[in-house]
Scaffold this motif. Structure first.
Motif, PDB file in Angstrom:
ATOM      1  N   ALA A   1      11.365   9.424   8.275  1.00 41.71           N
ATOM      2  CA  ALA A   1      10.220   8.527   8.030  1.00 41.71           C
ATOM      3  C   ALA A   1       9.486   8.904   6.754  1.00 41.71           C
ATOM      4  CB  ALA A   1       9.264   8.562   9.215  1.00 41.71           C
ATOM      5  N   TYR A   2       9.324  10.195   6.496  1.00 39.51           N
ATOM      6  CA  TYR A   2       8.688  10.613   5.238  1.00 39.51           C
ATOM      7  C   TYR A   2       9.514  10.169   4.038  1.00 39.51           C
ATOM      8  CZ  TYR A   2       5.066  13.512   7.332  1.00 39.51           C
ATOM      9  OH  TYR A   2       3.966  13.945   8.023  1.00 39.51           O
ATOM     10  N   PHE A   3      10.837  10.215   4.176  1.00 37.68           N
ATOM     11  CA  PHE A   3      11.696   9.808   3.070  1.00 37.68           C
ATOM     12  C   PHE A   3      11.563   8.320   2.779  1.00 37.68           C
ATOM     13  CE2 PHE A   3      15.754   8.029   1.637  1.00 37.68           C
ATOM     14  CZ  PHE A   3      15.830   8.644   0.387  1.00 37.68           C
ATOM     15  N   TYR A   4      11.689   7.487   3.807  1.00 36.90           N
ATOM     16  CA  TYR A   4      11.662   6.045   3.543  1.00 36.90           C
ATOM     17  C   TYR A   4      10.264   5.497   3.308  1.00 36.90           C
ATOM     18  CZ  TYR A   4      10.598   4.831   8.476  1.00 36.90           C
ATOM     19  OH  TYR A   4      10.026   4.692   9.706  1.00 36.90           O
ATOM     20  N   SER A   5       9.227   6.268   3.598  1.00 33.43           N
ATOM     21  CA  SER A   5       7.858   5.760   3.432  1.00 33.43           C
ATOM     22  C   SER A   5       7.505   5.471   1.970  1.00 33.43           C
ATOM     23  CB  SER A   5       6.852   6.746   4.021  1.00 33.43           C
ATOM     24  OG  SER A   5       6.815   7.933   3.260  1.00 33.43           O
ATOM     25  N   ASN A   6       8.181   6.088   1.038  1.00 34.42           N
ATOM     26  CA  ASN A   6       7.920   5.827  -0.381  1.00 34.42           C
ATOM     27  C   ASN A   6       8.709   4.648  -0.931  1.00 34.42           C
ATOM     28  OD1 ASN A   6       6.082   7.935  -0.750  1.00 34.42           O
ATOM     29  ND2 ASN A   6       7.748   9.407  -1.000  1.00 34.42           N
ATOM     30  N   TYR A   7       9.580   4.064  -0.099  1.00 39.48           N
ATOM     31  CA  TYR A   7      10.448   3.007  -0.581  1.00 39.48           C
ATOM     32  C   TYR A   7      10.266   1.670   0.142  1.00 39.48           C
ATOM     33  CZ  TYR A   7      12.636   6.980  -2.777  1.00 39.48           C
ATOM     34  OH  TYR A   7      12.860   8.119  -3.503  1.00 39.48           O
ATOM     35  N   PHE A   8       9.850   1.709   1.390  1.00 36.73           N
ATOM     36  CA  PHE A   8       9.717   0.478   2.175  1.00 36.73           C
ATOM     37  C   PHE A   8       8.294  -0.034   2.137  1.00 36.73           C
ATOM     38  CE2 PHE A   8      13.367   1.494   5.359  1.00 36.73           C
ATOM     39  CZ  PHE A   8      14.278   1.342   4.347  1.00 36.73           C
ATOM     40  N   LEU A   9       8.150  -1.353   2.123  1.00 36.77           N
ATOM     41  CA  LEU A   9       6.825  -1.963   2.223  1.00 36.77           C
ATOM     42  C   LEU A   9       6.267  -1.725   3.627  1.00 36.77           C
ATOM     43  CD1 LEU A   9       7.519  -5.359   0.422  1.00 36.77           C
ATOM     44  CD2 LEU A   9       6.275  -3.401  -0.482  1.00 36.77           C
ATOM     45  N   LEU A  10       4.962  -1.904   3.746  1.00 34.44           N
ATOM     46  CA  LEU A  10       4.275  -1.627   5.004  1.00 34.44           C
ATOM     47  C   LEU A  10       4.844  -2.444   6.162  1.00 34.44           C
ATOM     48  CD1 LEU A  10       1.960  -0.135   6.404  1.00 34.44           C
ATOM     49  CD2 LEU A  10       0.486  -2.061   5.824  1.00 34.44           C
ATOM     50  N   GLN A  11       5.150  -3.706   5.933  1.00 31.54           N
ATOM     51  CA  GLN A  11       5.646  -4.549   7.022  1.00 31.54           C
ATOM     52  C   GLN A  11       6.956  -4.015   7.596  1.00 31.54           C
ATOM     53  OE1 GLN A  11       6.138  -8.396   5.286  1.00 31.54           O
ATOM     54  NE2 GLN A  11       7.909  -7.808   4.064  1.00 31.54           N
TER      55      GLN A  11
ATOM     56  N   ALA B   1       0.808  -1.233   0.000  1.00 28.31           N
ATOM     57  CA  ALA B   1       0.000   0.000   0.000  1.00 28.31           C
ATOM     58  C   ALA B   1       0.839   1.281   0.000  1.00 28.31           C
ATOM     59  CB  ALA B   1      -0.974  -0.007   1.172  1.00 28.31           C
ATOM     60  N   PRO B   2       1.943   1.356   0.752  1.00 29.76           N
ATOM     61  CA  PRO B   2       2.709   2.609   0.744  1.00 29.76           C
ATOM     62  C   PRO B   2       3.400   2.909  -0.583  1.00 29.76           C
ATOM     63  CG  PRO B   2       3.246   1.313   2.691  1.00 29.76           C
ATOM     64  CD  PRO B   2       2.438   0.451   1.792  1.00 29.76           C
ATOM     65  N   ILE B   3       3.714   1.879  -1.370  1.00 29.07           N
ATOM     66  CA  ILE B   3       4.462   2.121  -2.606  1.00 29.07           C
ATOM     67  C   ILE B   3       3.617   1.877  -3.854  1.00 29.07           C
ATOM     68  CG2 ILE B   3       6.692   1.638  -1.545  1.00 29.07           C
ATOM     69  CD1 ILE B   3       6.574  -1.139  -2.799  1.00 29.07           C
ATOM     70  N   ALA B   4       2.334   1.634  -3.678  1.00 28.46           N
ATOM     71  CA  ALA B   4       1.451   1.385  -4.821  1.00 28.46           C
ATOM     72  C   ALA B   4       1.225   2.679  -5.593  1.00 28.46           C
ATOM     73  CB  ALA B   4       0.120   0.820  -4.346  1.00 28.46           C
ATOM     74  N   PRO B   5       0.881   2.584  -6.877  1.00 29.99           N
ATOM     75  CA  PRO B   5       0.587   3.795  -7.648  1.00 29.99           C
ATOM     76  C   PRO B   5      -0.653   4.498  -7.097  1.00 29.99           C
ATOM     77  CG  PRO B   5       0.285   1.804  -8.989  1.00 29.99           C
ATOM     78  CD  PRO B   5       0.800   1.373  -7.671  1.00 29.99           C
ATOM     79  N   MET B   6      -0.887   5.702  -7.571  1.00 30.22           N
ATOM     80  CA  MET B   6      -2.000   6.522  -7.083  1.00 30.22           C
ATOM     81  C   MET B   6      -3.355   5.843  -7.247  1.00 30.22           C
ATOM     82  SD  MET B   6      -0.778   9.230  -5.711  1.00 30.22           S
ATOM     83  CE  MET B   6      -2.052  10.461  -5.692  1.00 30.22           C
ATOM     84  N   GLU B   7      -3.485   4.967  -8.224  1.00 27.18           N
ATOM     85  CA  GLU B   7      -4.761   4.299  -8.456  1.00 27.18           C
ATOM     86  C   GLU B   7      -5.075   3.292  -7.355  1.00 27.18           C
ATOM     87  OE1 GLU B   7      -2.238   3.995 -11.018  1.00 27.18           O
ATOM     88  OE2 GLU B   7      -2.890   5.963 -11.689  1.00 27.18           O
ATOM     89  N   GLY B   8      -4.080   2.924  -6.554  1.00 28.74           N
ATOM     90  CA  GLY B   8      -4.275   1.953  -5.488  1.00 28.74           C
ATOM     91  C   GLY B   8      -3.669   0.617  -5.854  1.00 28.74           C
ATOM     92  N   THR B   9      -3.986  -0.372  -5.071  1.00 30.25           N
ATOM     93  CA  THR B   9      -3.431  -1.702  -5.266  1.00 30.25           C
ATOM     94  C   THR B   9      -4.548  -2.731  -5.288  1.00 30.25           C
ATOM     95  OG1 THR B   9      -1.932  -3.352  -4.375  1.00 30.25           O
ATOM     96  CG2 THR B   9      -3.034  -1.962  -2.780  1.00 30.25           C
TER      97      THR B   9
END
Length: 139
Positions: free
Chosen positions: A91-101, A22-30
């Motif tokens: 945290a804002y920086f890595y939130s676009n790169y790491f999976l939710l887990q 979910a954090p790295i999915a495209p704008m349309e969602g997953t």
């Protein structure tokens, strides 16, 4: 202690309610599925729990800072807000790169060690006051 327990419950519910990408999915969602059927109600409840836990942490942290540095509290609060802001930026920086887990794991580990550290500082302050003959609970 209430703050970390509430946060851990929220992290657990988020882990089961949200898809891992979910954090790295495209704008349309997953289209990936979570461990349970995603629920808006659970997501809103998780946001409530995160806010409640955060208010517990901030209340206690600001209280102990004000107590420990009562003579010159402005620099202590400034350093606290500086470190808090740096951590939020990281945290804002890595939130676009790491999976939710992985994001949740980082929050659990940092929250656990932060809570242990808080209790260590609080117990040390209480012991120092007891050695001087003051009562920590009356302050």
């Amino acid at each position: 202690m209430l703050g970390i327990v509430v946060h851990f419950i929220a992290f657990y519910l988020i882990f089961f309610n949200m898809p891992n990408n979910a954090p790295i999915a495209p704008m349309e969602g997953t289209d990936d599925v979570a461990y349970m059927i995603p629920s808006k109600e659970v997501a809103i409840f998780c946001s409530f729990l995160l806010g409640l836990g955060d208010s517990c942490f901030n209340t206690q942290l600001l209280s102990i800072l004000g107590f420990l540095y009562s003579e010159d509290s402005a620099p202590a609060f400034a350093i606290f807000k500086f470190v808090q802001s740096i951590c939020a930026a990281v945290a804002y920086f890595y939130s676009n790169y790491f999976l939710l887990q992985w994001q949740l794991l980082i929050m659990v580990v940092v929250g656990f060690f932060g809570t242990i550290t808080f209790f260590a500082v609080e117990w040390e302050a209480a012991a120092a006051l007891a050695a001087r003959g003051s009562d920590y609970s009356s302050i």
